[in-house]
Design a protein around this motif. Structure first.
Motif, PDB file in Angstrom:
ATOM      1  N   TYR A 117      99.546  27.628  46.708  1.00  0.00           N
ATOM      2  CA  TYR A 117      98.427  27.787  47.695  1.00  0.00           C
ATOM      3  C   TYR A 117      98.626  28.560  49.122  1.00  0.00           C
ATOM      4  CZ  TYR A 117     100.613  23.784  50.078  1.00  0.00           C
ATOM      5  OH  TYR A 117     101.532  23.010  50.828  1.00  0.00           O
ATOM      6  N   ASP A 170      95.226  17.260  49.371  1.00  0.00           N
ATOM      7  CA  ASP A 170      94.800  17.169  48.132  1.00  0.00           C
ATOM      8  C   ASP A 170      93.949  16.082  47.740  1.00  0.00           C
ATOM      9  OD1 ASP A 170      94.853  16.762  45.367  1.00  0.00           O
ATOM     10  OD2 ASP A 170      96.966  17.138  45.015  1.00  0.00           O
ATOM     11  N   TRP A 209      92.847  21.971  55.709  1.00  0.00           N
ATOM     12  CA  TRP A 209      91.823  22.279  54.488  1.00  0.00           C
ATOM     13  C   TRP A 209      92.299  23.255  53.946  1.00  0.00           C
ATOM     14  CZ3 TRP A 209      87.001  19.489  54.332  1.00  0.00           C
ATOM     15  CH2 TRP A 209      86.815  18.716  55.590  1.00  0.00           C
ATOM     16  N   PRO A 210      92.587  23.407  52.480  1.00  0.00           N
ATOM     17  CA  PRO A 210      93.106  24.291  51.663  1.00  0.00           C
ATOM     18  C   PRO A 210      92.487  25.731  52.116  1.00  0.00           C
ATOM     19  CG  PRO A 210      92.736  22.518  50.347  1.00  0.00           C
ATOM     20  CD  PRO A 210      92.080  22.152  51.577  1.00  0.00           C
ATOM     21  N   GLN A 263      90.184  28.379  49.347  1.00  0.00           N
ATOM     22  CA  GLN A 263      88.666  28.051  49.246  1.00  0.00           C
ATOM     23  C   GLN A 263      87.755  28.982  50.122  1.00  0.00           C
ATOM     24  OE1 GLN A 263      88.666  26.737  46.273  1.00  0.00           O
ATOM     25  NE2 GLN A 263      90.366  25.158  46.298  1.00  0.00           N
ATOM     26  N   HIS A 267      85.672  31.684  45.871  1.00  0.00           N
ATOM     27  CA  HIS A 267      86.540  30.746  45.297  1.00  0.00           C
ATOM     28  C   HIS A 267      86.208  29.321  45.671  1.00  0.00           C
ATOM     29  CE1 HIS A 267      88.856  34.291  44.112  1.00  0.00           C
ATOM     30  NE2 HIS A 267      88.953  34.431  45.247  1.00  0.00           N
ATOM     31  N   PRO A 318      85.578  25.261  46.154  1.00  0.00           N
ATOM     32  CA  PRO A 318      86.512  24.208  46.230  1.00  0.00           C
ATOM     33  C   PRO A 318      86.142  23.567  44.771  1.00  0.00           C
ATOM     34  CG  PRO A 318      85.619  24.195  48.327  1.00  0.00           C
ATOM     35  CD  PRO A 318      84.818  25.279  47.527  1.00  0.00           C
ATOM     36  N   LEU A 364      82.663  21.253  44.124  1.00  0.00           N
ATOM     37  CA  LEU A 364      81.465  21.320  44.891  1.00  0.00           C
ATOM     38  C   LEU A 364      80.341  21.589  44.143  1.00  0.00           C
ATOM     39  CD1 LEU A 364      80.963  22.313  47.833  1.00  0.00           C
ATOM     40  CD2 LEU A 364      80.720  24.777  47.008  1.00  0.00           C
ATOM     41  N   TYR A 368      86.724  15.988  50.221  1.00  0.00           N
ATOM     42  CA  TYR A 368      87.852  16.101  51.458  1.00  0.00           C
ATOM     43  C   TYR A 368      87.430  14.967  52.693  1.00  0.00           C
ATOM     44  CZ  TYR A 368      89.691  19.928  49.124  1.00  0.00           C
ATOM     45  OH  TYR A 368      90.485  21.028  48.373  1.00  0.00           O
ATOM     46  N   HIS A 380      87.106  29.951  55.611  1.00  0.00           N
ATOM     47  CA  HIS A 380      86.163  29.403  54.837  1.00  0.00           C
ATOM     48  C   HIS A 380      84.789  29.789  54.747  1.00  0.00           C
ATOM     49  CE1 HIS A 380      89.495  25.760  55.607  1.00  0.00           C
ATOM     50  NE2 HIS A 380      89.959  26.758  54.829  1.00  0.00           N
ATOM     51  N   TYR A 385      83.193  24.256  53.112  1.00  0.00           N
ATOM     52  CA  TYR A 385      83.473  22.713  52.990  1.00  0.00           C
ATOM     53  C   TYR A 385      82.332  22.020  54.031  1.00  0.00           C
ATOM     54  CZ  TYR A 385      88.079  23.599  51.343  1.00  0.00           C
ATOM     55  OH  TYR A 385      89.281  24.131  50.718  1.00  0.00           O
TER      56      TYR A 385
END
Length: 411
Positions: free
Chosen positions: A38, A189, A213-214, A217, A221, A223, A226, A234, A355, A369
């Motif tokens: 990641y 995760d 938060w990763p 995404q 792309h 998450p 979603l 999350y 994001h 998110y």
């Protein structure tokens, strides 16, 4: 949830020096001893690192410092944070760092107080490094993703081996040195139990942490999950952590993301670049001298942060004339219409800029998110409101405006 297709973004005016630069990310290395899938530097969209020196030439540091100090004087800034970043910054070696810190302090000693920080994956930590950081006055944060099983799922070396044992060994040496250690950063995760991760950190003696938060995404792309109606993986990861932390009521335990949401609820407009819609003036200087906005934007697209300005020939303030930096400086003014009309926009600020990205509409979107952030923020708002009422306090108007009658955006 409203997608980016229905959003529009207000035109941003020239920011000039409305927001001075208080923090520089210095890419002292552009290679690493781990191969985390990641990682926004090496394993997502951006590949510009391939054309840059693995270690910043020490001969370039005086140029950097002179221009940083000159701009700070013009912006009337007396304190600057210099974050030694990578890749893995420890790979630059102690002697490189010692020489670079000496250059910063020699050139800036009469005008600027420098606060030095380093974020490390922790694999190389030993007592010599900790003693060195304390001698140099460098604060250090550690990246760690939780239990051995969870950490070793992603934080692997180039042979696919997990790094938990080495990182835990480094943490054991580092955690009790309050002059150096600033806490743990953990990438979430959502397939695992967040509360288990929190308890594991507490068992290891960690009292300062943040859950990230990763970065991979965005609206290009999405998450995982979603598309599932009402899914908030999350928020479901974070809410049990918040509830436990809130009930503990221990001021020595600090979780940065929760604390900033609480500050935003009560009107703060300072803090995390990922919350609150604050202008982001964090500036990155790469190992080849490239001047770029906050480096997390590399996660969005290959070459997006390449502004064609360089410390070797350009003044740092040239970055203020670039569209991407203006977007970062936009803060609340730059939010799309969906966010501007949302009851929680003062709390989440539209979410973290990377994001919000879409190749079609740029950053004129809510965070990808949004549903999770809404659920988490609403839960925290309602928890605080209920406790204040139970204690006989009258909640501020901001709390009353955001209480439980608001519902999650539709999927």
């Amino acid at each position: 949830m409203t997608t980016e297709a229905t959003c529009s973004q207000p035109a941003l005016t020239q920011p000039e020096f409305k927001k001075p630069i208080y923090m520089y990310l210095l890419k002292v290395t552009e290679f690493c001893n781990l191969n985390c899938p990641y990682c926004y530097m090496f394993n997502l969209s951006d590949k510009t690192y391939l054309k840059k020196p693995k270690i910043m030439p020490i001969e370039m540091v005086p140029t950097i410092v002179n221009k940083v100090v000159a701009l700070a004087k013009r912006q009337d800034v007396k304190n600057l944070t210099i974050s030694l970043h990578g890749g893995e910054p420890m790979l630059a070696g102690r002697e490189w760092i010692r020489e670079a810190m000496g250059i910063f302090r020699d050139i800036g000693r009469d005008d600027i107080t420098f606060n030095f920080f380093m974020q490390t994956n922790g694999v190389l930590i030993d007592q010599k490094w900790i003693d060195f950081w304390e001698e140099m006055g460098i604060k250090v944060g550690l990246s760690m993703d939780g239990t051995p099983e969870v950490h070793d799922r992603n934080r692997i070396d180039f042979n696919g081996r997990g790094s938990y044992k080495a990182v835990a060994r480094g943490l054991a040496l580092l955690k009790d040195n309050k002059k150096v250690f600033t806490g743990v950063l953990c990438v979430m995760d959502p397939t695992v139990d967040g509360l288990e991760i929190y308890h594991h950190f507490r068992e290891l003696g960690v009292d300062r942490m943040d859950f990230l938060w990763p970065l991979e995404q965005n609206w290009n792309h999405l998450p995982p999950g979603l598309e599932e109606a009402g899914a908030t993986p999350y928020a479901d990861y974070l809410i049990p952590i918040f509830d436990t932390w809130w009930r503990e009521d221990n001021q020595d335990i600090r979780i940065r993301y929760f604390q900033q949401i609480l500050l935003n609820i009560f009107g703060s407009r300072n803090g995390l670049d990922s919350l609150g819609g604050n202008p982001i003036s964090i500036t990155t200087i790469d190992s080849d001298g490239s001047i770029e906005p906050v480096d997390s934007l590399r996660a969005c697209a290959d070459g997006l942060t390449n502004l064609e300005i360089n410390i070797k020939r350009d003044p740092i303030e040239a970055i203020y004339d670039t569209g991407l930096f203006k977007t970062a400086l936009g803060g609340q003014e730059g939010l799309c219409d969906t966010c501007q009309s949302c009851a929680l926009h003062d709390v989440c600020g539209g979410g973290y800029l990377p994001h919000r990205y879409s190749s079609e509409t740029g950053f004129a979107n809510p965070t990808v998110y949004c549903r999770d952030v809404w659920k988490l923020a609403t839960h925290i708002l309602n928890t605080v409101t209920e406790e204040m009422r139970h204690a006989g306090c009258i909640p501020p108007a901001a709390l009353s405006a955001h209480s439980a009658e608001h519902h999650l955006p539709a999927a």
